[in-house]
Design a protein around this motif. Structure first.
Motif, PDB file in Angstrom:
ATOM      1  N   MET A  66       4.818   2.800   1.570  1.00 31.66           N
ATOM      2  CA  MET A  66       3.625   2.731   2.262  1.00 31.66           C
ATOM      3  C   MET A  66       3.275   3.103   3.575  1.00 31.66           C
ATOM      4  O   MET A  66       2.161   3.835   3.586  1.00 31.66           O
ATOM      5  CB  MET A  66       3.189   0.934   2.328  1.00 31.66           C
ATOM      6  CG  MET A  66       1.760   0.558   2.899  1.00 31.66           C
ATOM      7  SD  MET A  66       1.716  -1.188   3.166  1.00 31.66           S
ATOM      8  CE  MET A  66       0.093  -1.452   3.649  1.00 31.66           C
ATOM      9  N   PHE A  67       4.183   2.947   4.512  1.00 30.17           N
ATOM     10  CA  PHE A  67       4.174   3.553   5.786  1.00 30.17           C
ATOM     11  C   PHE A  67       4.110   5.391   5.630  1.00 30.17           C
ATOM     12  O   PHE A  67       3.487   5.811   6.409  1.00 30.17           O
ATOM     13  CB  PHE A  67       5.520   3.163   6.424  1.00 30.17           C
ATOM     14  CG  PHE A  67       5.234   3.041   7.955  1.00 30.17           C
ATOM     15  CD1 PHE A  67       4.061   3.800   8.411  1.00 30.17           C
ATOM     16  CD2 PHE A  67       6.281   2.579   8.877  1.00 30.17           C
ATOM     17  CE1 PHE A  67       4.041   3.774  10.015  1.00 30.17           C
ATOM     18  CE2 PHE A  67       5.819   2.917  10.225  1.00 30.17           C
ATOM     19  CZ  PHE A  67       5.094   3.369  10.994  1.00 30.17           C
ATOM     20  N   LEU A 231      -8.868   3.103  -6.927  1.00 28.40           N
ATOM     21  CA  LEU A 231      -8.129   2.264  -6.157  1.00 28.40           C
ATOM     22  C   LEU A 231      -7.524   0.983  -7.118  1.00 28.40           C
ATOM     23  O   LEU A 231      -6.658   0.504  -6.842  1.00 28.40           O
ATOM     24  CB  LEU A 231      -9.157   1.801  -4.919  1.00 28.40           C
ATOM     25  CG  LEU A 231      -9.082   3.098  -3.852  1.00 28.40           C
ATOM     26  CD1 LEU A 231     -10.131   2.492  -2.850  1.00 28.40           C
ATOM     27  CD2 LEU A 231      -7.804   3.457  -3.363  1.00 28.40           C
ATOM     28  N   ARG A 232      -8.653   0.465  -7.841  1.00 26.29           N
ATOM     29  CA  ARG A 232      -8.409  -0.561  -8.611  1.00 26.29           C
ATOM     30  C   ARG A 232      -7.016  -0.171  -9.490  1.00 26.29           C
ATOM     31  O   ARG A 232      -6.164  -1.194  -9.945  1.00 26.29           O
ATOM     32  CB  ARG A 232      -9.447  -1.180  -9.473  1.00 26.29           C
ATOM     33  CG  ARG A 232     -10.525  -1.917  -8.667  1.00 26.29           C
ATOM     34  CD  ARG A 232     -11.587  -2.600  -9.670  1.00 26.29           C
ATOM     35  NE  ARG A 232     -12.832  -2.929  -8.808  1.00 26.29           N
ATOM     36  CZ  ARG A 232     -13.856  -2.327  -8.791  1.00 26.29           C
ATOM     37  NH1 ARG A 232     -14.085  -1.369  -9.637  1.00 26.29           N
ATOM     38  NH2 ARG A 232     -14.811  -2.900  -7.966  1.00 26.29           N
ATOM     39  N   ARG A 233      -7.188   1.037 -10.134  1.00 19.68           N
ATOM     40  CA  ARG A 233      -6.078   1.240 -11.084  1.00 19.68           C
ATOM     41  C   ARG A 233      -4.666   1.321 -10.595  1.00 19.68           C
ATOM     42  O   ARG A 233      -3.690   0.870 -10.947  1.00 19.68           O
ATOM     43  CB  ARG A 233      -6.611   2.606 -11.746  1.00 19.68           C
ATOM     44  CG  ARG A 233      -7.414   2.454 -12.774  1.00 19.68           C
ATOM     45  CD  ARG A 233      -7.615   3.765 -13.761  1.00 19.68           C
ATOM     46  NE  ARG A 233      -7.976   5.028 -12.899  1.00 19.68           N
ATOM     47  CZ  ARG A 233      -8.829   5.299 -12.587  1.00 19.68           C
ATOM     48  NH1 ARG A 233     -10.143   4.831 -13.253  1.00 19.68           N
ATOM     49  NH2 ARG A 233      -9.416   6.716 -12.088  1.00 19.68           N
ATOM     50  N   THR A 234      -4.825   1.734  -9.030  1.00 17.96           N
ATOM     51  CA  THR A 234      -3.849   2.063  -8.232  1.00 17.96           C
ATOM     52  C   THR A 234      -3.150   0.688  -8.269  1.00 17.96           C
ATOM     53  O   THR A 234      -1.924   0.546  -8.135  1.00 17.96           O
ATOM     54  CB  THR A 234      -4.029   2.836  -7.094  1.00 17.96           C
ATOM     55  OG1 THR A 234      -4.409   4.077  -7.455  1.00 17.96           O
ATOM     56  CG2 THR A 234      -2.760   2.922  -6.165  1.00 17.96           C
ATOM     57  N   VAL A 241       3.949  -1.943 -11.917  1.00 15.36           N
ATOM     58  CA  VAL A 241       5.186  -1.271 -11.975  1.00 15.36           C
ATOM     59  C   VAL A 241       6.384  -2.070 -11.109  1.00 15.36           C
ATOM     60  O   VAL A 241       7.409  -1.904 -10.983  1.00 15.36           O
ATOM     61  CB  VAL A 241       5.036   0.389 -11.919  1.00 15.36           C
ATOM     62  CG1 VAL A 241       6.318   0.929 -11.577  1.00 15.36           C
ATOM     63  CG2 VAL A 241       4.203   0.732 -13.102  1.00 15.36           C
ATOM     64  N   SER A 242       5.728  -1.973  -9.574  1.00  9.75           N
ATOM     65  CA  SER A 242       6.797  -2.291  -8.491  1.00  9.75           C
ATOM     66  C   SER A 242       7.223  -3.909  -8.618  1.00  9.75           C
ATOM     67  O   SER A 242       8.369  -4.221  -8.584  1.00  9.75           O
ATOM     68  CB  SER A 242       5.764  -2.566  -7.108  1.00  9.75           C
ATOM     69  OG  SER A 242       6.457  -2.936  -6.157  1.00  9.75           O
ATOM     70  N   VAL A 243       6.392  -4.716  -9.201  1.00  8.10           N
ATOM     71  CA  VAL A 243       6.968  -6.129  -9.255  1.00  8.10           C
ATOM     72  C   VAL A 243       7.880  -6.111 -10.487  1.00  8.10           C
ATOM     73  O   VAL A 243       8.862  -6.863 -10.405  1.00  8.10           O
ATOM     74  CB  VAL A 243       5.433  -7.207  -9.599  1.00  8.10           C
ATOM     75  CG1 VAL A 243       6.173  -8.509 -10.187  1.00  8.10           C
ATOM     76  CG2 VAL A 243       4.631  -7.195  -8.576  1.00  8.10           C
ATOM     77  N   LEU A 244       7.633  -5.461 -11.811  1.00  5.06           N
ATOM     78  CA  LEU A 244       8.507  -5.666 -12.726  1.00  5.06           C
ATOM     79  C   LEU A 244       9.659  -4.789 -12.438  1.00  5.06           C
ATOM     80  O   LEU A 244      10.911  -5.316 -12.699  1.00  5.06           O
ATOM     81  CB  LEU A 244       7.583  -5.108 -13.967  1.00  5.06           C
ATOM     82  CG  LEU A 244       6.713  -5.790 -14.592  1.00  5.06           C
ATOM     83  CD1 LEU A 244       5.949  -4.884 -15.814  1.00  5.06           C
ATOM     84  CD2 LEU A 244       7.196  -7.268 -14.900  1.00  5.06           C
ATOM     85  N   GLY A 279       4.173   0.515  -2.523  1.00  2.00           N
ATOM     86  CA  GLY A 279       3.613   0.970  -1.510  1.00  2.00           C
ATOM     87  C   GLY A 279       2.081   1.331  -1.485  1.00  2.00           C
ATOM     88  O   GLY A 279       1.175   1.057  -0.896  1.00  2.00           O
ATOM     89  N   LEU A 280       1.938   2.120  -2.702  1.00  2.00           N
ATOM     90  CA  LEU A 280       0.651   2.884  -3.054  1.00  2.00           C
ATOM     91  C   LEU A 280      -0.441   1.561  -3.320  1.00  2.00           C
ATOM     92  O   LEU A 280      -1.595   1.715  -2.816  1.00  2.00           O
ATOM     93  CB  LEU A 280       0.880   3.905  -4.073  1.00  2.00           C
ATOM     94  CG  LEU A 280       1.491   5.010  -3.692  1.00  2.00           C
ATOM     95  CD1 LEU A 280       1.283   5.974  -4.950  1.00  2.00           C
ATOM     96  CD2 LEU A 280       1.026   5.725  -2.372  1.00  2.00           C
ATOM     97  N   ALA A 281       0.015   0.586  -4.003  1.00  2.00           N
ATOM     98  CA  ALA A 281      -0.832  -0.504  -4.352  1.00  2.00           C
ATOM     99  C   ALA A 281      -1.212  -1.141  -3.226  1.00  2.00           C
ATOM    100  O   ALA A 281      -2.300  -1.626  -3.026  1.00  2.00           O
ATOM    101  CB  ALA A 281      -0.177  -1.292  -5.388  1.00  2.00           C
TER     102      ALA A 281
END
Length: 406
Positions: A66-67, A231-234, A241-244, A279-281
Motif C-alpha cells: 500500500m505504501f 475502485l469497488r472491484r479493487t 485475494v489478500s484475506v484468503l 495493499g491496493l484494496a
C-alpha cells in the motif's frame, strides 16, 4: 481539475497506512517468546493468538505494498505537475533521482539508528533505478508493470523458501533484541548495503510502485467519483485475494497449524504475493470514502488521517522512534514484558500520539519538519514559496475546480 490539483484520498490512505505499519513493527520487539512467522511472537494466551492471526491476515505484508503504491502515485503526480508547469522530461527525472537519493540517505540513518527494517531506502532505490519509467509514455510504464510482476512472481517464492530453509525453523530478530545499542549500530553498518536490495527482491515493491504510477496517470484517487466501479472491484477482488491468501500463514503464526520449513516458505510466499492485492484494496477503499463524501473532509477522523498523510515522512520516522524507545531492550524495554496483545496496544497508542502531533502541526499551518527538509533538499529554495494548505482548503479548491464552489 489539472494535474497540479490534489485530492485528499492519498493523504488519508497514508495516514491509515501508518497505523498498519505500527501494528506490523511493534511485535518485532517482543522478547517474551521466540519469533514465529514474520517475526510475530509465538504462543501466548488465546487473545494473543487471535491478535497474531488477525495481524498476519490483515496487516503484515499488506501495509508495505500500500505504501509502495502510494509512493508511486506521488512520484507520478510530481512528474505530471512538473510537466504541467512546463518542465521537460529530463528535469522531472532529475527531481525523481534527487528524491530517491535523499530517501536512501534518510532510510540509511533510520536503519542504523532506529529500526533495521527500514522501507525508505528501498523506495529511494526504486526511484533512483526505475524512476525514469515515470517520464515515459503509458506503453513503457505498462511494460514495466508486466515485467516487474513476472520477476516478482519468480523471485518471491524462491527467496521465501530459501530463507526459511536456511533458517531451519530458527528465526531471530537480530539487532532489535540487542542489549548494547552501540554494538547494534556497528552490526547494522554491515547489514545496510544489502537490506534495501533484499526488500526490493523479496517483495513485489517495484510492481506496486509502478501500479501506483499508472493509477496516478488515470487519476483514480484524484477523481475517485469517476472511478467508483473500478475502485469497488479493487476492494472486493484485492481484499478477497489478500484475506484468503493470508489465512495459511496466519494459522501457522497463531499456532493452529504445524508445518515444515518448505511448506512454511511456500505459504510465506503466498502471503507476500496476495498481500499485493490487499495493499491496493486498502488504497482503493479510501478513494471510495472520498468519492462518497465528495471531498474527504467529512469528520475529524478523516481530517486527522489526512494531516498525518500530508506529513508521512515525519510521521513514519517519529512513529518508528517512539516504538523503539518504548519497546527496545536498549531503551525502556517494554518488549521484555508484553506479548502480541500488548504490542498491538502500544502500536495503537504510538500511532495516536503521532496523529495528535500531525493535527497540531496542521492547525498551526506547518509542514512536518522532515517533510519540509526533504522538499527543500529536492526542490531547493523554491520549496519555501508555497504555503501549506489545510485539508478544508484542499477540499474547497477541489470543489471549486469542478464547478461546485460558491
Amino acid at each position: 481539475m489539472t494535474a497540479a490539483e490534489r485530492s485528499p484520498a492519498p493523504d488519508i490512505a497514508r495516514g491509515f497506512m501508518l497505523l498498519l505499519i505500527a501494528l506490523a513493527h511493534a511485535p518485532m520487539y517482543v522478547t517474551t517468546s521466540d519469533p514465529g512467522p514474520v517475526t510475530h511472537p509465538e504462543g501466548g494466551d488465546a487473545l494473543d493468538r487471535v491478535v497474531t492471526f488477525l495481524s498476519l491476515d490483515l496487516v503484515d505484508n499488506r501495509a508495505y505494498p500500500m505504501f509502495a503504491a502510494l509512493f508511486g502515485y506521488g512520484m507520478a503526480t510530481l512528474v505530471m505537475r512538473q510537466r504541467a508547469a512546463g518542465a521537460t522530461g529530463p528535469l522531472a527525472a532529475g527531481l525523481l533521482r534527487r528524491r530517491g537519493v535523499f530517501l536512501i540517505l534518510f532510510g540509511l540513518v533510520h536503519f542504523l539508528l532506529i529500526f533495521p527494517a527500514d522501507i525508505l531506502a528501498p523506495y529511494g532505490l526504486a526511484a533512483l533505478a526505475f524512476g525514469w519509467l515515470l517520464t515515459r509514455g503509458d506503453r513503457a510504464l505498462h511494460r514495466g508493470v508486466v515485467i516487474s510482476a513476472a520477476v516478482a512472481a519468480v523471485l518471491v517464492p524462491l527467496l521465501s523458501v530459501a530463507m526459511e530453509l536456511e533458517a531451519g525453523g530458527e528465526r531471530t530478530r537480530g539487532t532489535l533484541w540487542a542489549h548494547d545499542y552501540g554494538q547494534a549500530v556497528v552490526d547494522r553498518l554491515s547489514e545496510a548495503p544489502l537490506a534495501a536490495v533484499h526488500i526490493l527482491l523479496g517483495w513485489p515493491i517495484l510492481t506496486a510502485v509502478l501500479v501506483g504510477a499508472v493509477a496516478a496517470r488515470r487519476r483514480y484517487l484524484d477523481d475517485p467519483a469517476a472511478h467508483r466501479a473500478l475502485l469497488r472491484r479493487t476492494v472486493l477482488l484485492g481484499g478477497s485475494v489478500s484475506v484468503l491468501g493470508g489465512v495459511p500463514l496466519a494459522l501457522v503464526g497463531a499456532g493452529a497449524w504445524g508445518i515444515g520449513e518448505l511448506a512454511t516458505g511456500a505459504v510465506t510466499a503466498l502471503h507476500i504475493v496476495t498481500g499485493f492485492g490487499g495493499g491496493l484494496a486498502y488504497a482503493a477503499a479510501f478513494g471510495l470514502l472520498v468519492a462518497r463524501s465528495g471531498s474527504g473532509d467529512t469528520s475529524p477522523v478523516t481530517r486527522a488521517l489526512a494531516a498525518v498523510g500530508r506529513r508521512s515522512l515525519t510521521s513514519y520516522l517519529l512513529q518508528s522512534a517512539l516504538l523503539a524507545l518504548l519497546l527496545a531492550r536498549v531503551a525502556f524495554g517494554l518488549g521484555d514484558e508484553i506479548h502480541a496483545t500488548g504490542a498491538a496496544v502500544v502500536a495503537v497508542g504510538v500511532w495516536l500520539t503521532v496523529v495528535a502531533v500531525a493535527v497540531a502541526l496542521e492547525h498551526a499551518g506547518l509542514r512536518g519538519p522532515l517533510d519540509a527538509l526533504m522538499r527543500r533538499l529536492v526542490y531547493g529554495r523554491a520549496a519555501r514559496a508555497r504555503p501549506v494548505e489545510t485539508v478544508p482548503e484542499q477540499a474547497e479548491r477541489h470543489r471549486s475546480a469542478q464547478g461546485g464552489g460558491s
